[in-house]
Design a protein around this motif. Sequence first.
Motif, PDB file in Angstrom:
ATOM      1  N   ARG A  35       0.815  -1.218   0.000  1.00 56.76           N
ATOM      2  CA  ARG A  35       0.000   0.000   0.000  1.00 56.76           C
ATOM      3  C   ARG A  35       0.849   1.270   0.000  1.00 56.76           C
ATOM      4  N   VAL A  36       1.912   1.308   0.764  1.00 59.08           N
ATOM      5  CA  VAL A  36       2.697   2.532   0.899  1.00 59.08           C
ATOM      6  C   VAL A  36       3.373   2.928  -0.419  1.00 59.08           C
ATOM      7  N   SER A  37       3.830   1.956  -1.207  1.00 62.05           N
ATOM      8  CA  SER A  37       4.537   2.262  -2.454  1.00 62.05           C
ATOM      9  C   SER A  37       3.669   2.068  -3.693  1.00 62.05           C
ATOM     10  N   GLY A  38       2.604   1.266  -3.578  1.00 61.35           N
ATOM     11  CA  GLY A  38       1.788   0.915  -4.738  1.00 61.35           C
ATOM     12  C   GLY A  38       2.424  -0.130  -5.628  1.00 61.35           C
ATOM     13  N   GLU A  39       3.536  -0.716  -5.181  1.00 59.74           N
ATOM     14  CA  GLU A  39       4.249  -1.692  -5.998  1.00 59.74           C
ATOM     15  C   GLU A  39       3.754  -3.114  -5.761  1.00 59.74           C
ATOM     16  N   VAL A  40       3.764  -3.908  -6.826  1.00 55.04           N
ATOM     17  CA  VAL A  40       3.455  -5.328  -6.720  1.00 55.04           C
ATOM     18  C   VAL A  40       4.685  -6.011  -6.128  1.00 55.04           C
ATOM     19  N   VAL A  41       4.473  -6.747  -5.027  1.00 54.54           N
ATOM     20  CA  VAL A  41       5.595  -7.352  -4.296  1.00 54.54           C
ATOM     21  C   VAL A  41       5.456  -8.865  -4.143  1.00 54.54           C
ATOM     22  N   GLY A  42       4.497  -9.456  -4.847  1.00 52.26           N
ATOM     23  CA  GLY A  42       4.348 -10.900  -4.771  1.00 52.26           C
ATOM     24  C   GLY A  42       2.986 -11.330  -5.246  1.00 52.26           C
ATOM     25  N   SER A  43       2.681 -12.590  -4.978  1.00 50.27           N
ATOM     26  CA  SER A  43       1.380 -13.131  -5.360  1.00 50.27           C
ATOM     27  C   SER A  43       0.911 -14.135  -4.322  1.00 50.27           C
ATOM     28  N   ILE A  44      -0.384 -14.340  -4.301  1.00 42.97           N
ATOM     29  CA  ILE A  44      -1.008 -15.271  -3.372  1.00 42.97           C
ATOM     30  C   ILE A  44      -2.287 -15.777  -4.022  1.00 42.97           C
ATOM     31  N   GLY A  45      -2.669 -16.958  -3.668  1.00 43.66           N
ATOM     32  CA  GLY A  45      -3.912 -17.428  -4.250  1.00 43.66           C
ATOM     33  C   GLY A  45      -4.404 -18.730  -3.680  1.00 43.66           C
ATOM     34  N   LEU A  46      -5.644 -19.000  -4.001  1.00 46.78           N
ATOM     35  CA  LEU A  46      -6.309 -20.232  -3.622  1.00 46.78           C
ATOM     36  C   LEU A  46      -6.485 -21.058  -4.881  1.00 46.78           C
ATOM     37  N   PHE A  47      -6.317 -22.350  -4.747  1.00 47.32           N
ATOM     38  CA  PHE A  47      -6.452 -23.243  -5.886  1.00 47.32           C
ATOM     39  C   PHE A  47      -7.840 -23.860  -5.853  1.00 47.32           C
ATOM     40  N   TRP A  48      -8.732 -23.250  -6.666  1.00 48.85           N
ATOM     41  CA  TRP A  48     -10.142 -23.604  -6.745  1.00 48.85           C
ATOM     42  C   TRP A  48     -10.317 -24.707  -7.777  1.00 48.85           C
ATOM     43  N   PRO A  49     -11.212 -25.622  -7.616  1.00 52.00           N
ATOM     44  CA  PRO A  49     -12.248 -25.736  -6.602  1.00 52.00           C
ATOM     45  C   PRO A  49     -11.750 -26.480  -5.366  1.00 52.00           C
ATOM     46  N   PRO A  50     -12.518 -26.426  -4.287  1.00 54.84           N
ATOM     47  CA  PRO A  50     -12.121 -27.155  -3.087  1.00 54.84           C
ATOM     48  C   PRO A  50     -12.199 -28.663  -3.315  1.00 54.84           C
ATOM     49  N   SER A  51     -11.400 -29.364  -2.574  1.00 53.51           N
ATOM     50  CA  SER A  51     -11.400 -30.826  -2.617  1.00 53.51           C
ATOM     51  C   SER A  51     -11.726 -31.338  -1.218  1.00 53.51           C
ATOM     52  N   GLY A  52     -12.843 -32.012  -1.071  1.00 55.27           N
ATOM     53  CA  GLY A  52     -13.236 -32.527   0.239  1.00 55.27           C
ATOM     54  C   GLY A  52     -13.382 -31.448   1.291  1.00 55.27           C
ATOM     55  N   GLY A  53     -13.808 -30.260   0.881  1.00 53.52           N
ATOM     56  CA  GLY A  53     -13.986 -29.153   1.811  1.00 53.52           C
ATOM     57  C   GLY A  53     -12.728 -28.334   2.043  1.00 53.52           C
ATOM     58  N   ALA A  54     -11.620 -28.686   1.381  1.00 47.79           N
ATOM     59  CA  ALA A  54     -10.345 -27.985   1.595  1.00 47.79           C
ATOM     60  C   ALA A  54      -9.928 -27.200   0.356  1.00 47.79           C
ATOM     61  N   LEU A  55      -9.399 -26.013   0.585  1.00 44.22           N
ATOM     62  CA  LEU A  55      -8.758 -25.209  -0.451  1.00 44.22           C
ATOM     63  C   LEU A  55      -7.275 -25.132  -0.131  1.00 44.22           C
ATOM     64  N   GLU A  56      -6.460 -25.172  -1.151  1.00 49.46           N
ATOM     65  CA  GLU A  56      -5.018 -25.017  -0.962  1.00 49.46           C
ATOM     66  C   GLU A  56      -4.632 -23.568  -1.235  1.00 49.46           C
TER      67      GLU A  56
END
Length: 157
Positions: free
Chosen positions: A66-87
Amino acid sequence: MYPSLETGRLVLRPWPAADLTAVLDGTRLPHWAADFPAEGDRVIAGFVAETPGARTEYGQRQLVERVSGEVVGSIGLFWPPSGGALEVGYGVVESRRGLGYATEAVTAIVAFALTAPGVDRVCADVEIANPASGRVLEKAGLPRRRVDGATAHHSTA
């Protein structure tokens, strides 16, 4: 397009099409940290470009400082869930490691993931050779479940 998630210091935003194209083409954009994209970000950009579920509300996002406005990485969920779990998977560029960004982002996305229909657990596999990532997950509330010699598995209860 779905909304961004915000934390105290980060915005977890959907991958803009222009950023995906630039990462895949090897073009630098001015709103990226000097060491973005890391190798993992390139892999995720390819995954997002090729996988329809990766661009959903419960898919992949960029980490924007937020302070710099720069992209500093990535994050995510691997959809769809399997057996109620998301990775969950994530990465922060080297220049921003040690600042708590990974823990902040993982904590936010885990809380968000648990609001998804049919999801009651969030998990991540961590290489034994990466103890810092294991600590991030534990700080974010994903306790160690087991170690099989290659990875440590974490999951919310």
